[in-house]
Write a protein that holds these residues in place. Sequence first.
Motif, short mmCIF file in Angstrom:
data_model
loop_
_atom_site.label_atom_id
_atom_site.label_comp_id
_atom_site.label_asym_id
_atom_site.label_seq_id
_atom_site.Cartn_x
_atom_site.Cartn_y
_atom_site.Cartn_z
N SER A 16 7.34 0.41 1.81
CA SER A 16 6.06 0.94 2.22
C SER A 16 6.29 2.07 3.22
N PRO A 45 2.15 -3.36 -0.40
CA PRO A 45 0.98 -2.47 -0.43
C PRO A 45 0.18 -2.46 0.86
N HIS A 46 0.42 -3.42 1.74
CA HIS A 46 -0.42 -3.57 2.92
C HIS A 46 0.31 -3.32 4.24
#
Length: 204
Positions: A16, A45-46
């Motif tokens: 990320s 994704p976070h």
Amino acid sequence: IHISTHLFPCSSSSASTPPSPTITFLHGFPTCSHDFAALLPALAPHATLLLWDLWGYGDSDKVAGMEGEDEKGKQPKREDFSVFYQADLQEALWRHLGIEETHVVSHDLGDTVLQELAARRQQAEQGEGKEGGKEGAASRTVIHDVFLFNGGIFPQLHRPVLMQTLLLTPFLGPFLSRYLMSEWSFSKGIQGVFSPSHPPSPSL
């Protein structure tokens, strides 16, 4: 990412990109950061995910066969694998990557490293230690939520297995680890970490 502290390289990786929140993972004994591999697809994704192998584990360097000296001309020693030095490396990695705040997920040995990191910040805020005071506290990475798994947080409740107790004895421990530990005995011991319904694969 390959970083170097005192010219003794460690291995790390991240997934990320900023400015998402950072989650730092600290693995346990005797494994490596791959323990958390199954979590990465759901979390990437976070958040920015920071994983590294503690020095002496996984892809990071070991004392045996190491070459080179630090800036003071010192060779790495076995005591450099202490919890305190692992915490030094974690702080160096945060500084290297410019991480000012993070959440932490830790397991086993990683729990103890995390406790040392938290203690250092508390001492700095209270004006104690080498970097006491507001400036010292401000220079340290802020640790938000922590998730600790399978660690000896309360020493009085710790129940080591027989082999752990024997390995801690001053003379018997080195003898056992050098002459009696084998791939078979290691495999037998690591199987106890898994549940009977989910045993490790032979390739592990």
